[in-house]
Enzyme design. Sequence first.
Site, PDB file in Angstrom:
ATOM      1  N   LYS A 276       0.843  -1.194   0.000  1.00 10.28           N
ATOM      2  CA  LYS A 276       0.000   0.000   0.000  1.00 10.28           C
ATOM      3  C   LYS A 276       0.884   1.252   0.000  1.00 10.28           C
ATOM      4  O   LYS A 276       1.973   1.225   0.559  1.00 10.28           O
ATOM      5  CB  LYS A 276      -0.885   0.021   1.246  1.00 10.28           C
ATOM      6  CG  LYS A 276      -1.997  -1.013   1.225  1.00 10.28           C
ATOM      7  CD  LYS A 276      -2.919  -0.862   2.409  1.00 10.28           C
ATOM      8  CE  LYS A 276      -3.995  -1.942   2.414  1.00 10.28           C
ATOM      9  NZ  LYS A 276      -4.926  -1.838   1.278  1.00 10.28           N
ATOM     10  N   ARG A 350      -9.986 -11.738   1.015  1.00 14.73           N
ATOM     11  CA  ARG A 350     -10.774 -12.783   0.353  1.00 14.73           C
ATOM     12  C   ARG A 350     -10.103 -14.142   0.467  1.00 14.73           C
ATOM     13  O   ARG A 350     -10.774 -15.179   0.498  1.00 14.73           O
ATOM     14  CB  ARG A 350     -11.053 -12.387  -1.106  1.00 14.73           C
ATOM     15  CG  ARG A 350      -9.825 -12.223  -1.953  1.00 14.73           C
ATOM     16  CD  ARG A 350     -10.077 -11.410  -3.219  1.00 14.73           C
ATOM     17  NE  ARG A 350     -10.255  -9.992  -2.914  1.00 14.73           N
ATOM     18  CZ  ARG A 350     -10.506  -9.051  -3.826  1.00 14.73           C
ATOM     19  NH1 ARG A 350     -10.616  -9.375  -5.120  1.00 14.73           N
ATOM     20  NH2 ARG A 350     -10.643  -7.801  -3.473  1.00 14.73           N
TER      21      ARG A 350
HETATM   22  N1  BES Z   1      -8.233  -3.993   3.729  1.00 15.91           N
HETATM   23  C1  BES Z   1      -8.307  -3.559   2.376  1.00 15.91           C
HETATM   24  C2  BES Z   1      -9.605  -2.795   2.072  1.00 15.91           C
HETATM   25  C3  BES Z   1      -9.812  -1.498   2.790  1.00 15.91           C
HETATM   26  C4  BES Z   1      -9.516  -0.318   2.175  1.00 15.91           C
HETATM   27  C5  BES Z   1     -10.368  -1.470   4.047  1.00 15.91           C
HETATM   28  C6  BES Z   1      -9.752   0.886   2.807  1.00 15.91           C
HETATM   29  C7  BES Z   1     -10.591  -0.278   4.700  1.00 15.91           C
HETATM   30  C8  BES Z   1     -10.299   0.897   4.080  1.00 15.91           C
HETATM   31  C9  BES Z   1      -8.225  -4.746   1.415  1.00 15.91           C
HETATM   32  O1  BES Z   1      -7.486  -5.824   1.867  1.00 15.91           O
HETATM   33  C10 BES Z   1      -7.600  -4.253   0.170  1.00 15.91           C
HETATM   34  O2  BES Z   1      -6.456  -3.927   0.196  1.00 15.91           O
HETATM   35  N2  BES Z   1      -8.376  -4.216  -0.906  1.00 15.91           N
HETATM   36  C11 BES Z   1      -7.913  -3.793  -2.167  1.00 15.91           C
HETATM   37  C12 BES Z   1      -8.346  -4.831  -3.147  1.00 15.91           C
HETATM   38  C13 BES Z   1      -7.648  -4.757  -4.456  1.00 15.91           C
HETATM   39  C14 BES Z   1      -6.184  -5.121  -4.266  1.00 15.91           C
HETATM   40  C15 BES Z   1      -8.293  -5.702  -5.418  1.00 15.91           C
HETATM   41  C16 BES Z   1      -8.552  -2.453  -2.472  1.00 15.91           C
HETATM   42  O3  BES Z   1      -9.679  -2.209  -2.053  1.00 15.91           O
HETATM   43  O4  BES Z   1      -7.905  -1.624  -3.116  1.00 15.91           O
HETATM   44 MN    MN Z   2      -5.435  -5.620   1.364  1.00 14.90          MN
END
Ligand code: BES
Ligand code: MN
Length: 494
Positions: A276, A350
């Site tokens: 991230k 997931r």
């Molecule tokens: N934990 C995150 C989602 C999230 C984002 C929760 C903001 C709370 C606030 C999740 O694991 C994630 O990183 N999702 C990605 C998915 C993508 C890589 C397909 C996302 O939402 O960008």
């Molecule tokens: Mn994630």
Amino acid sequence: MYTVTNEWKDTGSLLVGLFEENEVNKPTIDKVKNSCGVDLEAYIEAGHLSTESKKLDKVLVMNEMNESDLKNIYVIGLGSSQKFDENKYRKTFGRVFQSLIKDKVSSVTILLESLIPEGGNVERYSALLSEAMLTSTYRLPSFKTNQKEPVDINELNVWTEQEEKVVLEALYRGQAFADGVNTARYLVHLPANILTASEMAEFATTMAEDYQFELSILEKEDMEELGMGALLAVNQGSVEPPKMIVLKYQGLEEWKDVTALVGKGITYDTGGYSIKPKTGMPGMKGDMGGAAAVLGAMETIGQLKPKKNVIAVIPSSDNMISGDAFKPDDVITSMSGLTIEVLNTDAEGRLALADGVTYAQSQGADRVIDVATLTGGVVTALGSWMTGAMTNDERLYKDVEDAGKSVGEPIWLLPYNDDYRAQVRKSAIADLNNSPTRKAHPIMGGAFVGAFVEKVPWVHLDIAGTSIAEGAHDLGPKGPTGVMSKTLAQYIVK
Ligand code: BES
Ligand code: MN
Ligand code: ZN
């Protein structure tokens, strides 16, 4: 904490409700005049209580009443006695209790009948009171070394003609829901160096002892034996061992008709090698919000003991980077046997849920509800106002949605069909891929989990947008909301 009496008791502060229609307020006005010596009518006539202040949502505080010992009267505007909007009431009640705390009032008498429109359900209103009180005034734990002595409301004196037992039971019911919410908030608030998967397992162990749940904690070796390659892949780069936390509550004679509550328990999400950006990482201690909601619901269920069977399953790990960590392009094998091409290590929730829902079904789950802070996309789509959902079963969805409505946690259904199903199955090398495209990505997240629950009714709840409040609100502080704890509990105990 609670007393229920039919006699006026001066605790220094009185809380009454007034409806827009003056005729309806007559008994309230009479009672307050005869018992406390305060003439609300005179106040209304003197213009202190304008029509405006009787609108729903208004809270008026009258301090230093000189007619009696009574220090403060808190008047809640309830709007029209013909309209009953439970969710608005809950918020208004929350606001009243927040102003009590602000005024450092720890003891209050409530004229219950003044809050209930004709034909209103006494039990519902009483439960709303305690629920609103305990959620709205909840304080998150702080690690500051220099803390002020907080004020709590420790005496709620309900002044009513109703039967003591009925009111008390309802107050405890509201409290059970509030305790669940606050448990979830507490867990989400804890930083990831403190709330590791092992600590979450400890927390669940204590809860199991408190409520006599059957507990099992699957260790890394158990996961290896069961072939939970998806959860293990997420954990691969971590020095913290993963835990699959399992609680069973059996309220029926036999272990049948089982509802599984599966919560994403990622204690910290760095994104892994699909790392991230530095601005996207703070807050990821809350990536176990789904797990927290499930534990919160179990707290409520443990207190209310419904005649239902429930299994709570929490796949837990952090998502870290190291020489051992999993990588994009890796192919892993889940507990179900389905193979997964990893395209993005940040789509880790997931993966954890895949093994979570598979395990739940191996334990006899007849329906599965998963809850997760799964996608940033759901935040873009719905903001912080509604939880996004997906389902393969309209009837189950309807029940969950109704439960959400009745507790003030709105849910919006996203589409799910064969087109979406096909996307997560696109892979040249494996059965599934964990991150098809940026297109419809909240749906892709749900569809991936859905691929592991083909045979039983399933509802997916994406709380990435609803689990954190950006500011203080009528029912709680800035930060974790504890969302879906009440909905899950309500779905089970209703
Ligand atoms: N934990 C995150 C989602 C999230 C984002 C929760 C903001 C709370 C606030 C999740 O694991 C994630 O990183 N999702 C990605 C998915 C993508 C890589 C397909 C996302 O939402 O960008
Ligand atoms: Mn994630
Ligand atoms: Zn995540």
